[in-house]
Write a protein that holds these residues in place. Structure first.
Motif, mmCIF file in Angstrom:
data_model
loop_
_atom_site.group_PDB
_atom_site.id
_atom_site.type_symbol
_atom_site.label_atom_id
_atom_site.label_comp_id
_atom_site.label_asym_id
_atom_site.label_seq_id
_atom_site.Cartn_x
_atom_site.Cartn_y
_atom_site.Cartn_z
ATOM 1 N N VAL A 154 0.834 -1.206 0.000
ATOM 2 C CA VAL A 154 0.000 0.000 0.000
ATOM 3 C C VAL A 154 0.868 1.254 0.000
ATOM 4 C CG1 VAL A 154 -1.662 1.322 1.360
ATOM 5 C CG2 VAL A 154 -1.959 -1.148 1.083
ATOM 6 N N ILE A 155 1.913 1.250 0.833
ATOM 7 C CA ILE A 155 2.781 2.428 0.912
ATOM 8 C C ILE A 155 3.523 2.647 -0.400
ATOM 9 C CG2 ILE A 155 4.820 3.363 2.070
ATOM 10 C CD1 ILE A 155 3.859 2.031 4.627
ATOM 11 N N ASP A 156 3.980 1.549 -1.039
ATOM 12 C CA ASP A 156 4.713 1.697 -2.293
ATOM 13 C C ASP A 156 3.836 2.235 -3.411
ATOM 14 O OD1 ASP A 156 7.013 0.826 -1.124
ATOM 15 O OD2 ASP A 156 6.866 -1.237 -1.835
ATOM 16 N N THR A 157 2.534 1.957 -3.373
ATOM 17 C CA THR A 157 1.638 2.421 -4.438
ATOM 18 C C THR A 157 0.974 3.752 -4.118
ATOM 19 O OG1 THR A 157 -0.129 1.060 -3.471
ATOM 20 C CG2 THR A 157 1.170 0.091 -5.250
ATOM 21 N N LEU A 158 1.288 4.345 -2.967
ATOM 22 C CA LEU A 158 0.702 5.636 -2.637
ATOM 23 C C LEU A 158 1.226 6.718 -3.576
ATOM 24 C CD1 LEU A 158 0.755 5.800 1.277
ATOM 25 C CD2 LEU A 158 -1.246 5.708 -0.206
ATOM 26 N N VAL A 159 0.334 7.639 -3.918
ATOM 27 C CA VAL A 159 0.759 8.793 -4.719
ATOM 28 C C VAL A 159 1.565 9.763 -3.865
ATOM 29 C CG1 VAL A 159 -0.053 10.714 -6.142
ATOM 30 C CG2 VAL A 159 -1.253 8.518 -6.197
ATOM 31 N N ASP A 160 1.213 9.865 -2.594
ATOM 32 C CA ASP A 160 1.944 10.740 -1.679
ATOM 33 C C ASP A 160 3.241 10.066 -1.241
ATOM 34 O OD1 ASP A 160 -0.202 12.339 -1.930
ATOM 35 O OD2 ASP A 160 -1.066 11.907 0.034
ATOM 36 N N GLY A 161 4.252 10.879 -1.012
ATOM 37 C CA GLY A 161 5.514 10.352 -0.527
ATOM 38 C C GLY A 161 5.475 10.104 0.972
ATOM 39 N N VAL A 162 6.147 9.043 1.415
ATOM 40 C CA VAL A 162 6.197 8.679 2.833
ATOM 41 C C VAL A 162 7.656 8.457 3.211
ATOM 42 C CG1 VAL A 162 5.473 7.061 4.618
ATOM 43 C CG2 VAL A 162 3.923 7.600 2.728
ATOM 44 N N LEU A 163 8.109 9.157 4.257
ATOM 45 C CA LEU A 163 9.458 9.013 4.793
ATOM 46 C C LEU A 163 9.363 8.646 6.269
ATOM 47 C CD1 LEU A 163 11.273 12.153 3.296
ATOM 48 C CD2 LEU A 163 11.334 9.819 2.421
ATOM 49 N N VAL A 164 10.226 7.739 6.705
ATOM 50 C CA VAL A 164 10.338 7.378 8.120
ATOM 51 C C VAL A 164 11.721 7.818 8.581
ATOM 52 C CG1 VAL A 164 10.263 5.532 9.812
ATOM 53 C CG2 VAL A 164 8.769 5.433 7.811
ATOM 54 N N ILE A 165 11.766 8.760 9.529
ATOM 55 C CA ILE A 165 13.002 9.427 9.926
ATOM 56 C C ILE A 165 13.227 9.193 11.413
ATOM 57 C CG2 ILE A 165 14.261 11.616 9.872
ATOM 58 C CD1 ILE A 165 12.081 12.589 7.880
ATOM 59 N N ASP A 166 14.488 8.878 11.787
ATOM 60 C CA ASP A 166 14.808 8.692 13.193
ATOM 61 C C ASP A 166 15.294 10.010 13.792
ATOM 62 O OD1 ASP A 166 17.374 9.028 12.239
ATOM 63 O OD2 ASP A 166 17.953 6.929 12.447
ATOM 64 N N THR A 167 15.625 9.971 15.066
ATOM 65 C CA THR A 167 16.024 11.193 15.765
ATOM 66 C C THR A 167 17.344 11.763 15.266
ATOM 67 O OG1 THR A 167 17.031 9.797 17.473
ATOM 68 C CG2 THR A 167 14.782 10.565 17.866
ATOM 69 N N GLY A 168 18.156 10.939 14.618
ATOM 70 C CA GLY A 168 19.420 11.419 14.074
ATOM 71 C C GLY A 168 19.294 12.024 12.697
ATOM 72 N N GLY A 169 18.081 12.092 12.144
ATOM 73 C CA GLY A 169 17.887 12.661 10.820
ATOM 74 C C GLY A 169 18.134 11.691 9.692
ATOM 75 N N THR A 170 18.223 10.394 9.989
ATOM 76 C CA THR A 170 18.441 9.373 8.961
ATOM 77 C C THR A 170 17.101 8.823 8.502
ATOM 78 O OG1 THR A 170 20.564 8.766 9.933
ATOM 79 C CG2 THR A 170 19.554 7.193 8.426
ATOM 80 N N VAL A 171 16.925 8.771 7.211
ATOM 81 C CA VAL A 171 15.699 8.219 6.631
ATOM 82 C C VAL A 171 15.794 6.698 6.662
ATOM 83 C CG1 VAL A 171 14.255 8.099 4.577
ATOM 84 C CG2 VAL A 171 15.355 10.251 5.194
ATOM 85 N N ARG A 172 14.940 6.069 7.455
ATOM 86 C CA ARG A 172 14.959 4.615 7.586
ATOM 87 C C ARG A 172 14.250 3.932 6.415
ATOM 88 N NH1 ARG A 172 15.371 2.854 12.954
ATOM 89 N NH2 ARG A 172 16.939 4.101 14.051
ATOM 90 N N ALA A 173 13.164 4.526 5.941
ATOM 91 C CA ALA A 173 12.378 3.936 4.850
ATOM 92 C C ALA A 173 11.792 5.054 4.011
ATOM 93 C CB ALA A 173 11.270 3.033 5.398
ATOM 94 N N ALA A 174 11.637 4.768 2.713
ATOM 95 C CA ALA A 174 11.091 5.757 1.780
ATOM 96 C C ALA A 174 10.405 5.016 0.643
ATOM 97 C CB ALA A 174 12.205 6.669 1.233
ATOM 98 N N ASN A 175 9.195 5.436 0.306
ATOM 99 C CA ASN A 175 8.481 4.797 -0.801
ATOM 100 C C ASN A 175 8.871 5.440 -2.127
ATOM 101 O OD1 ASN A 175 7.194 7.242 -0.482
ATOM 102 N ND2 ASN A 175 5.162 6.429 -0.908
#
Length: 581
Positions: free
Chosen positions: A220-241
């Motif tokens: 579902v996240i991969d097919t979303l038109v909107d972008g989704v980023l998961v960011i930790d406290t250090g500013g590193t993007v853990r996941a991105a669609n």
């Protein structure tokens, strides 16, 4: 009504299972590990027995040959079963594999008890076959093994009482207590094994359900038109669609995740918004602009949500949602255009009758006027009334096209013949014969299109080209050809000035025009007609005869020309098309 499953009763720890704990596929791997552990324990025990006999012999105590031979034979059998036997859960009956393990242990330990000559007691060794049968086998095998051990202990006590009658009661009491203890061990071990097996099956089912849910969430996240980023406290993007990578202008898929959000200057607003989310511990929303040096700035609407554990035992994560503001504005504009289109169609119906009355009254008035100034005024009224009538007709044409739906009746139309006649009529009406050049290169090629719709499509493209073309000869060129893929192609080229980028992005939208006196519906109607007939319309800037100009092209669905279509029959069809209002 479906028959209810029979109740098998309950044990201390849950429902009793009549079959073994490891008969399903879920427990096969665990059964194999336990099997190997028990077989290794048997080999170790056999080694200890051999070492014990050797120690007794080294201490000068007498050791019987039968005892040594029994220990050696048991060691060889245990080692052979460990190396060559394959683990297999027991069935409802004793098979050869379990006879060679549980049965061999019971017989070997019974023989050790019978052949013992000193004070050594081998009764505790019976715990190994009892546990083996209880943990890896069904309850019947466990209780059967415990019963056989108890009977053997009682038989050994009876035989000893025949040799030494004085201690018979104590021997029988010891055998009874040991047998009872083995029964309790068998029951408890079997119930614990069943409980562990059920928990393992439940855990595997939960793990499988969690894995499926994770796959669904990722899909579902991969097919979303909107972008989704998961960011930790250090500013590193853990996941991105994929949508977020597109919005961030990341072309290299290998850099998808993880990556540092502050690594690029253009992403600094996103990093700052994520940091503010962590600091305030609340959702944030903002419109940001990503300024890339090699491309245009991208405007995004950014929303953040904080994913944090309640007890603070896990690291908090910021989930960031990215949405392109241009796409949002386009959706809003489309909705507005649709609403305006419906309103315009209703207004056009109301304007049509008063406009006809005005036109008729102006014509009657013009017949009685002799003054040139007054006739000039009525001429202006006539021209503007005609212009209003064309706008009303275009708006109503949109309504007619939309009401027809995606499936319309099509026929095979000879493209070049239709084009020659349409261009001939158009040049007579617009007096632009020298400015138009026709290059028909798709002879005997037919297209799937409705006749009146094809006429309206070509005339709209010609009117649009005439509006922006120069007055030189050949300023407008109409070309037909067949592509390499076998598709008929029509192009209308004019030597007009290049269109601005903003105009190009809205060319085929309704009510959009670069001129104030245009309704902005011609190209929109062309696109609607093409979509209804499975054709494709587009725009490009093309150089022809060393002159750069604007070209609108249409790719049609090909059809086979019917040989029975005679010139007379084609003229009849063309007459019907021209009579269509």
């Amino acid at each position: 009504m479906a028959k209810a499953a029979p109740d098998s009763g309950n044990s201390w720890f849950g429902p009793v299972e009549k079959s073994g704990a490891w008969e399903s596929d879920a427990g096969s791997e665990s059964f194999g590990r336990l099997w190997r552990a028990f077989m290794a324990a048997r080999v170790t025990l056999a080694t200890v027995l051999l070492a014990l006999q050797a120690s007794i012999y080294a201490l000068g105590q007498p050791v019987g040959k039968a005892m040594i031979a029994l220990c050696v034979a048991y060691f060889i059998a245990a080692l052979a079963i460990r190396v060559w036997a394959h683990p297999k859960p027991p069935g409802s009956t004793f098979d050869a594999q379990w006879l060679s393990t549980v049965g061999l242990d019971v017989l070997a330990f019974s023989a050790l008890n019978f052949l013992q000559s000193g004070a050594i007691n081998y009764t505790a060794l019976f715990a190994l076959p009892v546990l083996l049968a209880s943990v890896l086998g069904p309850i019947l095998l466990a209780l059967g093994t415990a019963a056989s051990v108890a009977l053997l202990l009682l038989a050994d006590a009876w035989w000893a009482s025949l040799q030494l009658p004085g201690d018979a009661a104590a021997r029988f009491l010891q055998a009874g207590l040991s047998g009872s203890g083995f029964f309790i061990i068998a029951l408890l071990a079997n119930q614990l094994a069943l409980r562990l097996s059920r928990e393992q099956k439940r855990a595997e089912r939960s793990q499988s359900a969690a894995l499926i849910q994770t796959q669904v969430n990722e899909l579902v996240i991969d097919t979303l038109v909107d972008g989704v980023l998961v960011i930790d406290t250090g500013g590193t993007v853990r996941a991105a669609n994929p949508a977020s990578l597109r919005l961030l202008a990341i072309e290299d898929a290998a850099r998808a995740a993880p990556f540092v959000l502050a690594a690029k200057t253009a992403w600094q607003p996103l990093a700052a918004l994520a940091q503010r989310t962590f600091e305030k511990r609340s959702p944030q929303q903002s419109d940001v602009s990503l300024e890339h040096p090699s491309r245009h700035a991208r405007r995004l609407q950014v929303r953040t949500r904080l994913a944090a554990s309640r007890d603070g035992s896990h690291e908090s994560l910021c989930v960031m949602f990215l949405e392109d503001l241009r796409e949002m504005e386009a959706r809003v504009r489309t909705e507005k255009m649709a609403a305006m289109g419906r309103m315009s169609a209703a207004v056009a119906h109301e304007i049509r009758n008063p406009l006809a009355a005005i036109t008729q009254a102006n014509a009657l008035l013009e017949e009685d006027l002799q003054d040139a100034g007054q006739r000039q005024l009525t001429g202006m009224v006539r021209q503007n009334a005609q212009r209003l009538a064309r706008i009303v007709e275009e708006i109503l044409n949109i309504s007619r096209v939309q009401e027809q739906g995606p499936q319309v009746q099509t026929s095979a139309l000879p493209l070049d013949d239709m084009l020659r006649r349409i261009c001939s009529d158009w040049t007579q009406q617009t007096a632009s014969g020298k400015r138009l050049q026709l290059l028909a290169g798709a002879d005997r090629v037919a297209v799937l299109f409705e006749g009146e719709h094809l006429r309206r499509l070509i005339i709209n493209l010609l009117d649009n080209a005439l509006r922006y073309a120069s007055t030189v000869d050949g300023a407008i060129q109409v070309i037909t050809e067949t592509t390499a893929a076998g598709q008929p192609r029509l192009s209308v080229w004019s030597d007009g000035q290049p269109l601005e980028k903003t105009v190009q992005s809205h060319l085929f939208e309704p009510f959009f025009s670069s001129e104030s006196r245009s309704s902005g519906l011609g190209l929109y109607i062309c696109r609607e007609l093409c979509e209804r007939h499975g054709a494709l319309i587009g725009y490009q800037r093309v150089v022809r005869n060393s002159v750069e100009g604007n070209e609108f092209f249409v790719l049609f669905r090909p059809a086979v020309v019917e040989p029975a279509l005679s010139p007379t029959g084609f003229d009849t069809m063309w007459s019907d098309i021209r009579k269509t209002p």
